[in-house]
Design a protein around this motif. Structure first.
Motif, PDB file in Angstrom:
ATOM      1  N   ASP A  66      21.271  17.471  75.000  1.00 54.25           N
ATOM      2  CA  ASP A  66      21.330  16.268  74.986  1.00 54.25           C
ATOM      3  C   ASP A  66      21.606  15.343  73.815  1.00 54.25           C
ATOM      4  O   ASP A  66      20.979  15.831  72.995  1.00 54.25           O
ATOM      5  N   ARG A  67      22.602  14.704  73.424  1.00 54.37           N
ATOM      6  CA  ARG A  67      22.842  13.707  72.257  1.00 54.37           C
ATOM      7  C   ARG A  67      23.409  14.604  71.141  1.00 54.37           C
ATOM      8  O   ARG A  67      23.435  14.337  70.139  1.00 54.37           O
ATOM      9  N   SER A  68      23.678  15.820  71.202  1.00 53.53           N
ATOM     10  CA  SER A  68      24.442  16.884  70.421  1.00 53.53           C
ATOM     11  C   SER A  68      25.796  16.393  70.046  1.00 53.53           C
ATOM     12  O   SER A  68      26.502  15.811  70.943  1.00 53.53           O
ATOM     13  N   THR A  69      26.518  17.067  69.151  1.00 53.04           N
ATOM     14  CA  THR A  69      27.699  16.903  68.940  1.00 53.04           C
ATOM     15  C   THR A  69      28.582  18.367  69.233  1.00 53.04           C
ATOM     16  O   THR A  69      28.055  19.273  68.611  1.00 53.04           O
ATOM     17  N   GLN A  70      29.445  18.393  70.100  1.00 56.04           N
ATOM     18  CA  GLN A  70      30.293  19.857  70.268  1.00 56.04           C
ATOM     19  C   GLN A  70      31.750  19.558  69.632  1.00 56.04           C
ATOM     20  O   GLN A  70      32.458  18.661  69.731  1.00 56.04           O
ATOM     21  N   THR A  71      32.092  20.910  69.541  1.00 52.83           N
ATOM     22  CA  THR A  71      33.457  20.876  68.947  1.00 52.83           C
ATOM     23  C   THR A  71      34.400  21.467  70.330  1.00 52.83           C
ATOM     24  O   THR A  71      33.989  21.960  71.082  1.00 52.83           O
ATOM     25  N   VAL A  72      35.599  20.815  70.262  1.00 48.95           N
ATOM     26  CA  VAL A  72      36.387  20.974  71.362  1.00 48.95           C
ATOM     27  C   VAL A  72      37.158  22.242  71.533  1.00 48.95           C
ATOM     28  O   VAL A  72      37.649  22.422  69.961  1.00 48.95           O
TER      29      VAL A  72
END
Length: 197
Positions: A66-72
């Motif tokens: 939760d609230r992390s940043t992911q690469t597409v």
């Protein structure tokens, strides 16, 4: 005493005035308490069957955090217990079915079916087999029998929003949502090569 004499009333003692005010306040508090009690009695006569107020721990989203940043493309994955995965069209059974992911849109309500999605869309109604997987993906809805989905396309967020939200729900083998349970995660995304700072 003369019939023409005037009797002068003494002003109320300040202490007596305070007691009158406090009695007025006490009456007001009493009225509120009675109203609250009556409201509680009325609520207990309502029928809340079918609503689930306890937490459902059968499913746990394992990625992304939760609230992390992911690469597409972003991988959404989970683990499940107490629920058997079945194929669409299999006989309906309690605690069996498959998963549906809703991205940046609230899930359908309890009792609704996946086949209901698109009923208000004339183009979908005119196309045999709609809503199919391609149409649902265009609506940011992803049915799956796997415990993960790869999300490569994200809706454009409005205003100052920077985080996306994904919900996972359970449906039976006919695609009908049978409970209020849902699990969600909120996360940001960046394209490959973008600076993560």
């Amino acid at each position: 005493m003369s019939p023409f004499s005037v009797r002068i009333a003494r002003p109320a003692h300040p202490q007596n005035r305070r007691s009158v005010k406090s009695r007025g306040r006490g009456t007001w508090v009493l009225r509120i308490m009675i109203t609250v009690c009556l409201a509680c009695l009325a609520l207990t006569s309502c029928d809340f069957r079918g609503l689930r107020f306890s937490q459902d721990h059968r499913l746990e989203i394992t990625s992304p955090k939760d609230r992390s940043t992911q690469t597409v493309p972003a991988k959404l994955s989970w683990k499940i217990s107490g629920f058997a995965v079945s194929r669409p069209g299999d006989p309906v059974a309690a605690d069996a079915g498959y998963f549906v992911v809703f991205l940046d849109r609230p899930p359908m309500g309890k009792g609704s079916r996946l086949s209901d999605i698109g009923r208000s869309d004339p183009q979908c109604r005119a196309e045999p087999g709609c809503p199919n997987a391609e149409y649902l993906a265009q609506q940011n809805i992803y049915p799956t029998r796997s415990s993960e989905v790869s999300l490569a396309s994200f809706p454009v967020l409005g205003g100052d929003q920077t985080m996306h939200t994904a919900w996972v729900i359970l449906v039976d083998s006919e695609g009908r949502r049978t409970s209020e349970s849902q699990w969600k995660v909120t996360f940001g995304v960046r394209l490959p090569g973008e600076d993560g700072s």
